[in-house]
Every structure is written in C-alpha cells, then in structure tokens.
Design an enzyme around this catalytic site. Structure first.
Site, PDB file in Angstrom:
ATOM      1  CB  THR A 222       9.724   2.845   0.562  1.00  0.00           C
ATOM      2  OG1 THR A 222      10.095   2.218  -0.656  1.00  0.00           O
ATOM      3  CG2 THR A 222      10.930   3.490   1.207  1.00  0.00           C
TER       4      THR A 222
ATOM      5  CD  GLU B 161       7.946   5.071 -11.381  1.00  0.00           C
ATOM      6  OE1 GLU B 161       7.501   5.760 -12.315  1.00  0.00           O
ATOM      7  OE2 GLU B 161       7.733   5.315 -10.189  1.00  0.00           O
TER       8      GLU B 161
ATOM      9  CG  PHE C 107      10.126  10.688 -12.576  1.00  0.00           C
ATOM     10  CD1 PHE C 107       9.180   9.716 -12.836  1.00  0.00           C
ATOM     11  CD2 PHE C 107      11.326  10.294 -12.001  1.00  0.00           C
ATOM     12  CE1 PHE C 107       9.415   8.383 -12.531  1.00  0.00           C
ATOM     13  CE2 PHE C 107      11.578   8.964 -11.686  1.00  0.00           C
ATOM     14  CZ  PHE C 107      10.617   8.004 -11.959  1.00  0.00           C
ATOM     15  CE  LYS C 108      12.770   6.027 -14.349  1.00  0.00           C
ATOM     16  NZ  LYS C 108      13.632   5.076 -13.679  1.00  0.00           N
TER      17      LYS C 108
ATOM     18  CB  THR D 155       4.259   4.784   2.734  1.00  0.00           C
ATOM     19  OG1 THR D 155       5.222   4.635   1.673  1.00  0.00           O
ATOM     20  CG2 THR D 155       3.904   3.428   3.255  1.00  0.00           C
TER      21      THR D 155
ATOM     22  CB  VAL E 274      -0.958   0.039   1.206  1.00  0.00           C
ATOM     23  CG1 VAL E 274      -1.939  -1.118   1.129  1.00  0.00           C
ATOM     24  CG2 VAL E 274      -0.191   0.007   2.516  1.00  0.00           C
TER      25      VAL E 274
ATOM     26  CB  CYS F 298      11.477   6.709  -4.790  1.00  0.00           C
ATOM     27  SG  CYS F 298      10.330   5.460  -5.324  1.00  0.00           S
TER      28      CYS F 298
ATOM     29  CB  ALA G 209      19.294   9.014   1.176  1.00  0.00           C
TER      30      ALA G 209
END
Ligand code: UDX
Length: 434
Positions: free
Chosen positions: A112, A145, A318-319, A72, A70, A256, A205
């Site tokens: 995540t 993706e 986004f890409k 987040t 689900v 992400c 990160a």
C-alpha cells in the site's frame, strides 16, 4: 502469491526475502503467519511451482514479473513523521531490481503506497544505461486478515492500474491475465496508475470512517437508552449504505486502517487541503477516544478503583482469526489498565506470543493465560476485546463461580448474550447500550 501459484500451474512463483529465519519458517510445518486455510494452500504448491528463498539477486534476474511487497511503515523521523509512509524499502528494492536485471521486466506495486509512488520507482528503474525498460503497474491488495484465503479465492474486485500508453496497457493486461485464471473478467478493474494507488488508501479510509461513525453514536446510545445494534441494523438496511462495517466495537485495529488514514492525512496536508486532512484525522481520534472511554466506563463500574485488581483481557489480536496484534485496541486497553495499576491477565487463542513481545517492557506487571477460564479465575472483571467466536460459547457459570464478586463483564465487541449473563449474576456492560 501462494494463491497465484495454486491457481496458475503455468507460472513459477518464487518468494524471496532478506530475512532467512522467516523464509525457513515458510519452508517448514510452522508457517510464521496464522491465517485459516493458508497452510493447506501453501502445502499444496510448495516445491511444485511455489518456492521460498533468500537468493534475491538470482531471482530478480530470472523473473519476468516482480511483485514488490516490502513494508511501508509510518515514518518516525523527519518530514511527515508519524503520518507519511516510509518509502526507504521501496526505493532500495527498486535499486536492487535495477542492479540485478539484465532484461526488461514488469514491476508490480503490491504494498500500500501513497499516490504517485510509481513515479519515483520508474525514475530509478528507467534511468539506466543498460537499455532496459521497466513498466510499473499498481495492483493493491484488498484482502483482510482472517479471511485472506476466501478473499483471494473470490475477490469483490482486482484492481490493476497502469500508464495509458501502449506499453503501460500491455503490462496491465499481462497482470490481468494472471488473475483471469480464476477471477471473472468483469471483476478485474483496470484504471490509470494514480487512481489505483489512491484507491487502496481511500477504500481503507472509508471502511474505518464507518466504524468511527458508528462508534461515535454508540456513546450517544449509552446516554439515551437507544441500542447501537438496533441503530446499525436500521441504518444498514438502506442498501445505499449497506450492513457491513457497522458493528460497534472498542475500536478498529490492524496494520492498515490507522497507517493508511495517516498517510491520507499527510497527502491532504501536502496538497494544501487542511480541512480534508482534519476530517480524516478525526476518524482516528474517534477511534482512540472509543477505546479510552471504554476503559473509563469499566473503571466507573468497579468503584473507580482497580489498583491491584486482576482484570481478565479476553483477546489480544486486533480481530478474530488472526495472530496479528498490530494497533490492536486490546493493547491500548492493557496499557490503560496498567496506568491504573491493575493486573491485566491476558488470554488469546493465537496471539499470546505476539502479546508477550508487545508487552516485553512490562512483563513483570502483566500475566498471561492459555485458557479464558484460567484468565478469569479470581479476577474482578472480564474485558472482551477480540471477537473470537469461542468466547460466546464459554461455560459462563463456571467462570462466574471462579471470579471475585461483584463479577463484571465488559463486552467490547457486542458478541455476548447480556441477558443470559445477567441471569447468572454478572454485571454486564457492552458498547452502545445503556
Ligand atoms: C483491512 C481491509 O479490510 C482490507 O481490505 C485491506 O486490504 C487491509 O485492511 P484488515 O486490517 O485485515 O483489512 O481487517 P478488517 O477486517 O478490515 O478489520 C479492521 C478492524 O476493524 C478490526 O479491528 C475489526 O475488529 C474492526 N471492525 C470491523 C469493527 O470494529 N467493526 C466492524 O463492523 C468491522
């Protein structure tokens, strides 16, 4: 899940969702997500050992293993608003698993999540008067993706974390056995539960931090005459650093990186580490600064006024190779163009429906074009925001002839041949080059 179904015919995979429209789409010829190769995988197993449905309760009851995937999203209210993950869907799912279950199960965290989320799931699940026992295992997804199918076929690693107890280790092995059907054992890493949860956030990160580092240097290159692609090449040749994720751009996007870093920042604040929090927060700040400074550069090249001028925006996803527009730098670019009262004309090979949805509040101020040629016609500038390969192969002479002069190209992804374009007559600027 489609890949698991494809690789493991001995498992029955059932995907359930509360959203019936989305499930209908997964059962149709028109899948709700564009991802190269996905349709073929789904079609090869759908109706055999892969099923899509909305009967959540019955599916929970009959399952031995439940993957919880689900969403987040970042919290928008209360403590941690704007940074922490909103865990309400995770908690609701844990409660519905408990209500519907009449046997013990393995519950796998796929979403995540912040470190130690499994603890709250376990508390909900194992506080039952039914005599049931649930093992919670963490198995974060590292696919990107656009290359999801290749990433799943041939992952760098599969990570599975569980409690270092007899039951916990057995549950981890049960999940490892699934992947071992096609992933070499040495790439299946097992860790304790908390390491696995924290690895996903921190892996993202680190990737995002590299792009922010190279993007911060791109500005210095523009001022000094150094060339960012040459710098990235020189840095990346050091095998300790490596050549990937060093491509300067108008900024990173996607669902992400920003979300996960904000969550990491929140965790650091929560654990009383403000310096660490500030460090990672700056990775995001550099990213937004990179997009904004790019638009400012374009503005300067257009005599500091773009009011009423048509500006073609090439790419809104986004890409490349995805229709996903979440946190796309192109979206921020369009908003900044609107601030300057320009007329953005947006084109994208897959993301136009999503772009129209994202810009629904300003539909009277923006235009959309199916084709890059149509977007560029009569425009004063072209802003390339997404690295779709097709853009490098356009008929640029034809585009130049149809534009208002002087015709400017801003290559926000460094994929075009600037020298060739200058020969045609374009003014050309790109990232990290004077
Ligand atoms: C990312 C992680 O790669 C994946 O492991 C994780 O599971 C989910 O988050 P994704 O968001 O799909 O995947 O995209 P990714 O390919 O990592 O690209 C993120 C952004 O960085 C894109 O906007 C991309 O264009 C940008 N980028 C990437 C650069 O600007 N320069 C680079 O060198 C690489």
């Amino acid at each position: 899940m489609a890949m698991i179904a494809k690789k493991c015919s001995q498992y029955q995979v059932k995907i359930v969702d509360i959203n019936a429209t989305r499930i209908d789409a997964w059962n149709s010829d028109n899948l709700p997500v564009y991802e190269p190769g996905l349709k073929e995988v789904v079609e090869s197993v759908r109706g055999k050992n892969l099923f899509f449905g909305t009967d959540i309760e019955a599916s929970i009851k009959e399952a031995d293993i439940i993957f919880v995937s689900v969403n987040t999203p970042t919290k928008t209210f209360g403590f941690g608003a704007g940074k922490a993950s909103d865990l309400q869907y995770i908690e609701k799912t844990a409660r519905s698993i408990l209500t519907a279950s009449d046997s013990s199960k393995i519950v796998v965290e796929k979403s995540t999540l912040p470190v130690r989320t499994a603890e709250s799931m376990e508390r909900i699940l194992n506080n039952n008067g039914k005599g049931l026992h649930f093992d919670v295992v963490s198995n974060p997804e590292f696919l990107a993706e656009g290359s999801a199918i290749a990433d799943l076929e041939n992952p760098d690693r599969v990570l599975i974390g569980g409690h270092q107890t007899r039951d916990g280790l057995a549950a981890v092995e049960e999940i490892a056995k699934i992947y071992a059907n096609w992933v070499p054992r040495e790439r299946i890493i097992t860790t304790n539960l908390w390491s696995s949860e924290l690895s996903k956030l921190t892996a993202n990160a680190f990737l995002a931090q590299r792009i922010s580092s190279i993007n911060s240097l791109s500005a210095l290159c523009e001022k000094t005459g150094a060339n960012i692609d040459e710098i990235a090449n020189a840095i990346g040749k050091d095998t300790r650093i490596g050549s990937k994720f060093l491509k300067a751009s108008i900024g990173f996007g996607g669902s992400c990186f920003k979300k996960d870093i904000l969550n990491l920042v929140y965790l650091c604040e929560h654990y009383g580490l403000p310096e660490v929090a500030t460090y990672w927060e700056n990775v995001i700040k550099i990213n937004e600064w990179q997009t904004t400074r790019s638009v400012k550069r374009v503005l300067r090249s257009l005599f500091n006024t773009i009011t009423g001028k048509k500006i073609a925006v090439l790419g809104f996803a986004f890409k490349a190779d995805t229709n996903d527009t979440r946190e796309s730098p192109a979206h921020l670019v369009v908003r900044e163009l609107l601030e300057e009262r320009a007329i953005p004309v947006i084109t994208d090979y897959r993301a136009l429906p999503d772009a129209k949805r994202d810009l629904s509040d300003v539909l009277d101020k923006v235009q959309f074009a199916e084709e890059p040629y149509e977007a560029a016609k009569d425009s004063h500038a072209i802003l390339l925001c997404t690295e779709w390969r097709q853009y490098a192969a356009l008929d640029w002479q034809k585009i130049y002839d149809s534009m208002s002069k002087p015709a400017l190209i801003f290559d926000g992804r460094n994929i075009l041949n600037g020298e060739e374009l200058k020969k045609i007559g374009f003014e050309f600027i790109s990232i990290g080059k004077a």
